[in-house]
Design an enzyme around this catalytic site. Structure first.
Site, PDB file in Angstrom:
ATOM      1  N   GLY A  14       0.839  -1.209   0.000  1.00 38.25           N
ATOM      2  CA  GLY A  14       0.000   0.000   0.000  1.00 38.25           C
ATOM      3  C   GLY A  14       0.869   1.252   0.000  1.00 38.25           C
ATOM      4  CB  SER A 108       7.071  -4.488   1.311  1.00 35.54           C
ATOM      5  OG  SER A 108       5.803  -4.095   0.852  1.00 35.54           O
ATOM      6  CG  ASP A 131      -1.622  -0.241   7.984  1.00 37.24           C
ATOM      7  OD1 ASP A 131      -2.519   0.575   7.730  1.00 37.24           O
ATOM      8  OD2 ASP A 131      -1.412  -1.255   7.300  1.00 37.24           O
ATOM      9  CG  MET A 173      -7.619   1.959   5.555  1.00 39.90           C
ATOM     10  SD  MET A 173      -6.561   2.226   4.122  1.00 39.90           S
ATOM     11  CE  MET A 173      -7.670   1.732   2.813  1.00 39.90           C
ATOM     12  CB  SER A 219     -23.686  13.991  18.666  1.00 45.45           C
ATOM     13  OG  SER A 219     -22.713  14.898  19.121  1.00 45.45           O
ATOM     14  NE  ARG A 250     -27.948   8.412   9.019  1.00 43.75           N
ATOM     15  CZ  ARG A 250     -29.059   8.127   9.690  1.00 43.75           C
ATOM     16  NH1 ARG A 250     -29.026   7.223  10.661  1.00 43.75           N
ATOM     17  NH2 ARG A 250     -30.191   8.740   9.402  1.00 43.75           N
ATOM     18  CG  HIS A 256      -8.089   3.027  -0.757  1.00 47.78           C
ATOM     19  ND1 HIS A 256      -9.176   2.223  -0.568  1.00 47.78           N
ATOM     20  CD2 HIS A 256      -7.023   2.201  -0.892  1.00 47.78           C
ATOM     21  CE1 HIS A 256      -8.791   0.947  -0.608  1.00 47.78           C
ATOM     22  NE2 HIS A 256      -7.491   0.907  -0.805  1.00 47.78           N
TER      23      HIS A 256
HETATM   24  O1  F6P Z   1      -1.353  -1.509   4.641  1.00 51.30           O
HETATM   25  C1  F6P Z   1      -1.934  -0.341   4.216  1.00 51.30           C
HETATM   26  C2  F6P Z   1      -3.414  -0.503   3.969  1.00 51.30           C
HETATM   27  O2  F6P Z   1      -3.934   0.742   3.590  1.00 51.30           O
HETATM   28  C3  F6P Z   1      -4.201  -1.100   5.126  1.00 51.30           C
HETATM   29  O3  F6P Z   1      -4.499  -0.140   6.111  1.00 51.30           O
HETATM   30  C4  F6P Z   1      -5.412  -1.639   4.420  1.00 51.30           C
HETATM   31  O4  F6P Z   1      -5.973  -2.715   5.138  1.00 51.30           O
HETATM   32  C5  F6P Z   1      -4.857  -2.118   3.105  1.00 51.30           C
HETATM   33  O5  F6P Z   1      -3.645  -1.404   2.911  1.00 51.30           O
HETATM   34  C6  F6P Z   1      -5.759  -1.894   1.933  1.00 51.30           C
HETATM   35  O6  F6P Z   1      -5.149  -2.442   0.809  1.00 51.30           O
HETATM   36  P1  F6P Z   1      -5.634  -2.232  -0.683  1.00 51.30           P
HETATM   37  O7  F6P Z   1      -5.271  -0.853  -1.110  1.00 51.30           O
HETATM   38  O8  F6P Z   1      -4.890  -3.270  -1.441  1.00 51.30           O
HETATM   39  O9  F6P Z   1      -7.118  -2.414  -0.682  1.00 51.30           O
END
Ligand code: F6P
Length: 326
Positions: A14, A108, A131, A173, A219, A250, A256
């Site tokens: 990623g 990696s 992460d 994420m 809230s 909600r 991303h």
């Molecule tokens: O490792 C980085 C990351 O953004 C994680 O937080 C997430 O689970 C994963 O990659 C998402 O991967 P992809 O872009 O392949 O969907």
């Protein structure tokens, strides 16, 4: 010990903001020290398919401020096979590369460790992932920028959550780690963070509801780390519907967006220092180590430790979220 003369650099897995700043630092530091640099496109995939280009100092001009990676990235399937790694080695040698700098996350660096072991290649890794889940380093390149993105998003969600008096689950994420959720919660003043590390200890959702929200608050914003097993924020919202129908919940999944954007100063500086440290490490004869930062110092972390998933999450920060949301 063979003298390193030509470095190949790749980004893998990623992408993370700050990868470009790291590519720049590796390239310019290598050149400053009289080494040649070659850019490998699309991570390990490009090593297997031979997409290798000569770098000059201007190949990395005007990129420090850019998110993503100019080398592009991929999650290579071919490199997971012995045959793929053999082809990668042959391409690397044919291009005159005698050491690699790999920028990426745990997948990696695990790949780097295998490759280094099988073909006796000197490799230094840089922790490039939003992460922050690599051991032996206080922070990874991209983590701070992603945290800032989360904070900005929650600031905006706060307006609508307050106006409508709603409970929001904001999914962030993290792969299997809760750093983005926990520290994102502190930075944005969220009412709680629900993270995988504490999943087996308690039912975090019922604890949260049972403890009750402050009377003056109608809230709430809860940061939820993505979690395939529990369904993340969507899974929690479904439980709310079934078990606590009095709440109007909600879900917002930041997705991303967290991986993009111009890197913060913190990430640019970290990436620049780590990139320079990678070249220093290779010149000192270090191999199979990731560059980490501990108490503001650059350190060498063996690959096996970096990917060991032994980094502990700060319990005090969990308490802090609770205390500050009272
Ligand atoms: O490792 C980085 C990351 O953004 C994680 O937080 C997430 O689970 C994963 O990659 C998402 O991967 P992809 O872009 O392949 O969907």
């Amino acid at each position: 010990m063979a003298i390193v003369k030509c470095i190949g650099i790749l980004t893998s897995g990623g992408d993370a903001p700050g990868m470009n700043a790291a590519i720049r630092a590796v390239t310019r530091t290598a050149m400053y020290n009289g080494l040649k640099v070659k850019g490998i496109m699309r991570g390990y995939h490009g090593l297997v398919s031979g997409e290798i280009i000569d770098f000059t100092s201007s190949s990395v001009s005007n990129i420090i401020q850019k998110g993503g990676t100019i080398l592009k990235t991929a999650r290579s399937v071919e490199f997971r096979t012995e045959e793929g790694r053999k082809t990668a080695y042959e391409n690397m040698k044919a291009a005159g590369i005698d050491a690699l700098v790999v920028i990426g996350g745990d997948g990696s660096l695990t790949g780097a460790a295998t490759f280094a072991r099988e073909f006796d290649v000197p490799i230094v890794g840089l922790p490039g992932t939003i992460d922050n889940d690599l051991s032996g380093t206080d922070s990874t390149i991209g983590y701070d920028t992603a945290l800032n993105t989360i904070m900005d998003a929650v600031d905006k969600l706060r307006d609508t959550a307050t106006s409508h008096e709603r409970l929001f689950f904001v999914e962030v994420m993290g792969n299997t780690a809760g750093y983005l959720a926990l520290n994102g919660a502190i930075a944005s003043g969220a009412e709680a963070a629900i993270i995988p590390e504490w999943e087996t200890e308690a039912d975090q959702l019922s604890e949260l509801i049972d403890q009750g929200f402050r009377k003056s608050k109608s809230s709430a914003i809860v940061l939820v780390a993505e979690n395939k097993a529990t369904g993340g924020a969507m899974g929690l919202a479904e439980r709310i519907k079934r078990e606590y129908p009095q709440y109007d919940a909600r879900v917002t999944i930041l997705g991303h967006i967290q991986r993009g954007g111009s890197p913060t100063a913190t990430d640019r500086i970290l990436a620049s220092r780590m990139g320079a440290a990678a070249i220093k490490a290779l010149m000192e004869g270090q191999r199979n180590v990731m560059i980490g930062i501990r108490d503001r110092e650059m350190v060498y972390v063996p690959f096996a430790k970096a990917v060991s998933r032994t980094k502990s999450i700060d319990r005090e920060n969990g308490e802090l979220v609770k205390i500050l949301s009272m």
